[in-house]
Scaffold this active site. Structure first.
Site, short mmCIF file in Angstrom:
data_model
loop_
_atom_site.label_atom_id
_atom_site.label_comp_id
_atom_site.label_asym_id
_atom_site.label_seq_id
_atom_site.Cartn_x
_atom_site.Cartn_y
_atom_site.Cartn_z
N ASP A 172 72.69 31.53 -97.69
CA ASP A 172 73.19 30.69 -98.79
C ASP A 172 74.68 30.95 -99.02
O ASP A 172 75.46 30.03 -99.26
CB ASP A 172 72.43 30.98 -100.10
CG ASP A 172 71.20 30.09 -100.27
OD1 ASP A 172 70.61 29.70 -99.25
OD2 ASP A 172 70.84 29.79 -101.43
N ASP A 214 68.09 35.49 -96.13
CA ASP A 214 67.96 34.47 -97.17
C ASP A 214 69.24 34.41 -98.00
O ASP A 214 69.81 33.35 -98.24
CB ASP A 214 66.75 34.80 -98.06
CG ASP A 214 66.56 33.78 -99.17
OD1 ASP A 214 66.64 32.58 -98.88
OD2 ASP A 214 66.34 34.20 -100.32
N ASP A 274 76.00 44.81 -97.63
CA ASP A 274 76.96 44.61 -98.72
C ASP A 274 78.35 44.30 -98.17
O ASP A 274 79.05 43.40 -98.64
CB ASP A 274 76.98 45.81 -99.69
CG ASP A 274 77.09 47.16 -99.01
OD1 ASP A 274 77.01 47.21 -97.75
OD2 ASP A 274 77.26 48.17 -99.72
N TYR A 296 59.25 40.02 -97.67
CA TYR A 296 58.52 38.80 -98.03
C TYR A 296 57.02 38.95 -97.78
O TYR A 296 56.21 38.25 -98.39
CB TYR A 296 59.03 37.60 -97.22
CG TYR A 296 60.22 36.89 -97.82
CD1 TYR A 296 61.37 37.57 -98.17
CD2 TYR A 296 60.18 35.51 -98.03
CE1 TYR A 296 62.46 36.91 -98.70
CE2 TYR A 296 61.27 34.84 -98.56
CZ TYR A 296 62.41 35.54 -98.89
OH TYR A 296 63.48 34.87 -99.42
N LYS A 351 70.73 47.69 -93.92
CA LYS A 351 71.13 48.60 -95.00
C LYS A 351 70.65 49.99 -94.59
O LYS A 351 69.89 50.66 -95.30
CB LYS A 351 70.51 48.12 -96.33
CG LYS A 351 71.00 48.87 -97.57
CD LYS A 351 72.45 48.61 -97.94
CE LYS A 351 72.90 49.50 -99.09
NZ LYS A 351 74.33 49.38 -99.40
C1 IPM Z 1 64.77 29.45 -97.90
C2 IPM Z 1 64.16 29.41 -99.28
C3 IPM Z 1 62.76 30.00 -99.22
C4 IPM Z 1 62.89 31.44 -98.77
C5 IPM Z 1 61.95 29.88 -100.52
C6 IPM Z 1 61.83 28.46 -100.99
C7 IPM Z 1 60.58 30.51 -100.35
O1 IPM Z 1 64.99 30.07 -100.18
O2 IPM Z 1 64.18 28.85 -96.97
O3 IPM Z 1 65.82 30.05 -97.73
O4 IPM Z 1 63.19 32.33 -99.57
O5 IPM Z 1 62.68 31.69 -97.58
MG MG Z 2 66.88 30.65 -99.37
#
Ligand code: IPM
Ligand code: MG
Length: 360
Positions: free
Chosen positions: A251, A247, A223, A141, A191
């Protein structure tokens, strides 16, 4: 206690969910005799529209001066042109970096009342209690060089995944400390079979592990981890990983609970750093302004704020209990209703406030 909290409602459903979280904080203040002062500031797309900058100086100043920051969400189709030079997300990344909040804690817990909302079988989901610790201010990032060029007449884009040992050590330490307060098990995800930055990550993780011989430790490739999270999520306790992997995996892990709309997060740094709290869902532009967003992730983020930044442990637990009771009593926003009857953002917030105030 007196505390100043900077609110960054941001874009999309951000303002709607932050408004409910603020009401919950007010209810906490009233019940426990605290005084919270709010400083609302622009961040994200709305800040670009009004000032040209996704994180104006005034906003950053207000965040650095606060006891904690609560953010809704940033971004949306209006600002997502890939050729734009200024983007809402840049503001969020700069905020994380400026606050020095390198450890992003994302608890993945299943509320018993929602066990049925998960797409996984109930027996897989029972007993899931994971703390994802995502490194937040380094990795791909932030690594340089990053940019665009033209090579042999072809457009090219590039990013750099880069970690130094201190960045790895400090986030691993936070993970090990958390593991000690939980089930004393830590999984480091990388990884290392391909990436040099991951091989450094693993090397440093093993060094830190020697300081925590009481914590059971395991390295897992990212993975394989994606697979294990679906196959046997209840086996994991603390998971520590880099920015990009965290990230993605967080999710994925969120779906174990049935809805992204339920999950809070806390971003923390060294002692003295101002903590940043935000739901892990995004700005959800498709439902923005409709009054149907689930405010519980933001409300649960205020519980993390109360606990981690203000040291108000009892108050934090009271908010979490109020959320659990509200769900238990059958209240559902559309995202967790599975097609059944649902209530709106505001009513959900009001129900939590009522549960918190004890007159439900
Ligand atoms: C998160 C989001 C952010 C990230 C985006 C909105 C920049 O996906 O907080 O997980 O990738 O960190
Ligand atoms: Mg995110």
């Amino acid at each position: 206690m007196n505390a100043t909290i900077t609110l960054l409602p941001g874009d999309g459903i951000g303002p709607e969910v932050v408004a409910e979280a603020r009401n919950v904080l007010d209810a906490v203040a009233e019940r426990y005799g605290h005084s919270f002062t709010y400083n609302e500031q622009l961040a994200g797309g709305i800040a670009i529209d009004e000032t040209g900058d996704p994180l104006p100086e005034e906003t950053l100043g207000a965040c650095l001066a606060a006891d904690a920051v609560l953010l809704g969400a940033v971004g949306g189709p209006k600002w997502s042109d890939p050729t734009a030079s200024v983007r809402p997300e840049q503001g969020l990344l700069k905020l994380r970096k400026s606050l020095g909040v390198y450890a992003n804690l994302r608890p993945i817990q299943v509320f018993p009342a929602l066990a049925e909302a998960s797409p996984l079988r109930p027996e897989l989901v029972a007993n899931v209690d994971i703390m994802v610790v995502r490194e937040l201010t380094g990795g791909i990032y932030f690594g340089t060089p990053q940019g665009r060029s033209v090579v042999d007449g072809r457009r090219e884009g590039f990013d750099t995944m880069r970690y130094n040992e201190e960045e790895v050590r400090r986030v691993l330490k936070i993970g090990f400390e958390l593991a000690r307060q939980r089930r004393s098990t830590l999984t480091s995800v990388d990884k290392a079979n391909v990436l040099a930055s991951s091989r450094l990550w693993r090397e440093v993780a093993h060094e830190v592990q020697h300081e925590y011989p009481d914590v059971a430790y395991e390295d897992v490739l990212v993975d394989a981890m994606a697979m294990h999270l679906i196959n046997r999520p209840a086996d994991f306790d603390v998971i520590v990983t880099g920015n990009l992997f965290g990230d993605i995996l967080s999710d994925e892990a969120s779906m174990i609970t049935g809805s992204l709309g339920m999950l809070p997060s806390a971003s923390l740094g060294d002692a003295g750093a101002v903590g940043l709290y935000e739901p892990i869902h995004g700005s959800a532009p498709d439902i923005a302004g409709k009054g149907i967003a689930n405010p519980l992730a933001t409300i649960l983020s205020t519980a993390m704020l109360l606990r981690n930044s203000l040291g108000l442990v009892e108050e934090a637990a009271a908010v979490e209990t109020a959320v659990a009771h509200t769900l238990q009593s059958g209240c559902r926003t559309a995202d967790i209703a599975r097609g059944g009857p649902s209530i709106g953002t505001q009513e959900m917030g009001e129900r939590v406030v009522m549960a918190l105030s004890g007159n439900r």
